[in-house]
Motif scaffolding. Sequence first.
Motif, PDB file in Angstrom:
ATOM      1  N   TRP A   1      -0.201  13.995  -5.346  1.00  0.00           N
ATOM      2  CA  TRP A   1       0.179  12.752  -4.667  1.00  0.00           C
ATOM      3  C   TRP A   1      -0.207  11.518  -5.477  1.00  0.00           C
ATOM      4  O   TRP A   1       0.475  10.487  -5.418  1.00  0.00           O
ATOM      5  CB  TRP A   1      -0.471  12.713  -3.287  1.00  0.00           C
ATOM      6  N   ALA A   2      -1.308  11.613  -6.227  1.00  0.00           N
ATOM      7  CA  ALA A   2      -1.709  10.475  -7.062  1.00  0.00           C
ATOM      8  C   ALA A   2      -0.727  10.261  -8.207  1.00  0.00           C
ATOM      9  O   ALA A   2      -0.471   9.123  -8.626  1.00  0.00           O
ATOM     10  CB  ALA A   2      -3.114  10.703  -7.609  1.00  0.00           C
ATOM     11  N   GLU A   3      -0.158  11.354  -8.722  1.00  0.00           N
ATOM     12  CA  GLU A   3       0.790  11.261  -9.837  1.00  0.00           C
ATOM     13  C   GLU A   3       2.201  10.906  -9.370  1.00  0.00           C
ATOM     14  O   GLU A   3       2.914  10.149 -10.036  1.00  0.00           O
ATOM     15  CB  GLU A   3       0.823  12.593 -10.596  1.00  0.00           C
ATOM     16  N   GLN A   4       2.607  11.476  -8.235  1.00  0.00           N
ATOM     17  CA  GLN A   4       3.963  11.265  -7.728  1.00  0.00           C
ATOM     18  C   GLN A   4       3.910  10.287  -6.563  1.00  0.00           C
ATOM     19  O   GLN A   4       3.739  10.669  -5.413  1.00  0.00           O
ATOM     20  CB  GLN A   4       4.563  12.608  -7.293  1.00  0.00           C
ATOM     21  N   ARG A   5       4.049   9.049  -6.867  1.00  0.00           N
ATOM     22  CA  ARG A   5       3.886   8.009  -5.854  1.00  0.00           C
ATOM     23  C   ARG A   5       5.094   7.995  -4.914  1.00  0.00           C
ATOM     24  O   ARG A   5       6.242   8.147  -5.363  1.00  0.00           O
ATOM     25  CB  ARG A   5       3.701   6.650  -6.527  1.00  0.00           C
ATOM     26  N   PRO A   6       4.858   7.810  -3.617  1.00  0.00           N
ATOM     27  CA  PRO A   6       5.974   7.842  -2.660  1.00  0.00           C
ATOM     28  C   PRO A   6       6.905   6.648  -2.849  1.00  0.00           C
ATOM     29  O   PRO A   6       6.471   5.539  -3.164  1.00  0.00           O
ATOM     30  CB  PRO A   6       5.269   7.778  -1.305  1.00  0.00           C
ATOM     31  N   THR A   7       8.187   6.883  -2.651  1.00  0.00           N
ATOM     32  CA  THR A   7       9.183   5.816  -2.795  1.00  0.00           C
ATOM     33  C   THR A   7       9.822   5.439  -1.470  1.00  0.00           C
ATOM     34  O   THR A   7      10.656   4.524  -1.427  1.00  0.00           O
ATOM     35  CB  THR A   7      10.297   6.260  -3.764  1.00  0.00           C
TER      36      THR A   7
ATOM     37  N   SER B   1       0.821  -1.217   0.000  1.00  0.00           N
ATOM     38  CA  SER B   1       0.000   0.000   0.000  1.00  0.00           C
ATOM     39  C   SER B   1       0.853   1.265   0.000  1.00  0.00           C
ATOM     40  O   SER B   1       1.874   1.356   0.677  1.00  0.00           O
ATOM     41  CB  SER B   1      -0.913   0.020   1.230  1.00  0.00           C
ATOM     42  N   LEU B   2       0.391   2.260  -0.750  1.00  0.00           N
ATOM     43  CA  LEU B   2       1.014   3.587  -0.777  1.00  0.00           C
ATOM     44  C   LEU B   2       0.096   4.635  -0.145  1.00  0.00           C
ATOM     45  O   LEU B   2       0.275   5.840  -0.352  1.00  0.00           O
ATOM     46  CB  LEU B   2       1.349   3.977  -2.224  1.00  0.00           C
ATOM     47  N   THR B   3      -0.864   4.178   0.636  1.00  0.00           N
ATOM     48  CA  THR B   3      -1.782   5.090   1.326  1.00  0.00           C
ATOM     49  C   THR B   3      -1.075   5.758   2.498  1.00  0.00           C
ATOM     50  O   THR B   3      -0.376   5.101   3.268  1.00  0.00           O
ATOM     51  CB  THR B   3      -3.011   4.313   1.846  1.00  0.00           C
ATOM     52  N   GLU B   4      -1.279   7.057   2.637  1.00  0.00           N
ATOM     53  CA  GLU B   4      -0.641   7.789   3.742  1.00  0.00           C
ATOM     54  C   GLU B   4      -1.455   7.631   5.029  1.00  0.00           C
ATOM     55  O   GLU B   4      -2.693   7.682   5.008  1.00  0.00           O
ATOM     56  CB  GLU B   4      -0.477   9.268   3.389  1.00  0.00           C
TER      57      GLU B   4
END
Length: 518
Positions: A463-469, A320-323
């Motif tokens: 945030w939807a376009e630039q996914r966290p790494t 998951s990439l959910t904050e």
Amino acid sequence: MSRQERPEPTIFTIFGAAGDLAWRKLVPAIYDLFRDGWLPDKFSIMGIGHLHTKKSQYLDHLREGVEQFSRHGKPGKESWENFVSHLDFLEADLEQKQAYQDLSDELERIEKDWGDKAQRVFYLAMPPAMMAPITEGLAKARLNQRREHARIVVEKPFGSDLESARELNRLLGRLFDEKQIFRIDHFLGKETVQNILAFRLANAMFEPIWNRHYIDHVQINVAEKLGVEHRGHYYDKAGALRDMIQNHLLQILCLVAMEAPITFDDNEVRNKKVDVLHAIRDIPPSQVHEYAVRGQYGGGWLQGEHVPGYRQEPNVDPESLTETYAAVKLYVDNWRWQGVPFYLRTGKRLSDRITEVSIQFRPVPHQTFPARALLDRQPNRLIIAIQPEEGILLRFESKQPGPSLHLTPVMMQFFYKEAFREEPVDAYETLLLDIMNGDATLFMRADQAEAAWGVIQPILDVWAEQRPTDFPNYQAGTWGPEQAEVLIAKDGRTWTLPTILQCQEDIAMCRVHSVDDS
């Protein structure tokens, strides 16, 4: 409460009556209102649930919830029997037209037995996907037609972004008048949240300094020790920005920043809140990283116990990439607040459970005292504590006793429990009673809901376009990711630690010293 203040005869219909919200919040709140004499003599709670749910099982389930969550504790036999006499249950398939016709027939029967027309409240304690079919079902059964007496209550989330909120508003507005629609945010029912306006507008000593000339910045902090618990399915599609900042924290910001209404009319108050949301400075997509930070918790230690990371929680995508953490800096571009930053942050699995508004004042224009007297100097700060304790605290400088000149910060404090010697009522009690009385002051209007989404939509898009790494980027049991410290530090400021906990430690120390001195 006087009899004149009680609502008119009311039938309170709960869609999703066997669900968690009704069990934990709605029915215990209605029971507490009943115990305290706030409900009319003629009232009925009509629960609607899945087929094959027996009424006896439903009532037993509700009693368990009341025993656990009522302010009055475990109900006595007589009290419960009196309350149960006002409860009923209707088995229904809410995707079928017949369910709404059966409900209409049942409401007509109750009113005929009473010999009186009733306020009809339809509370949608259901997943967002069911809002449209239920709303349309009510309209097809003509249960929306009594414009002065039929009300529909919609729980959050109110949409998942700006466009879905607009679509939901169009649906509701097509079938109900705006005055019939109550978009509920339980934060606005909390005593201390409501007290923000009373504190500001009823006290001549504070309102004159409530502006950019005296206030340096405002922080709104909502920290949770808990993880996502049983909400993984919902939370993994939402995240901290949608779940908390878009509604709860922005609503608190509106109360702090709004202009004084001319009257306490519900639309006048809401007009002032909408003005604040429209005045919030737009965030260009290229600058989102300068105004917003996100994070996700990994495993860590909390109160001596090791807890899993977000991706290891039940019903959460292992990748998951959910904050689970969000911090945002906002500016309200108007005459009162120009240039004053509002810092909003919220997160799960943080060090402590705390909700508070911290208003930090500017330093005095000229420092009269010598530097050696100011070693412990701290800025004047007003703290509005919402949970775990409810109160208001003011930190100011005072001369420390002794022959030398030494200034030290001290705290002036007010706590609800100490001042009024009673537990504050639950937020849902306040809000449910307002719904029955048709008072929409504490509820969001259509334009307000859309304006709140408009504030955070640029952040959501980026945030939807630039996914966290770097997820997870903070450990459970800490105060969040390092980037959040950078967000505020580059402005020469720091996040406030939970002031009310520090105050409680100071009080405990004072008591120890008093015992030692005696």
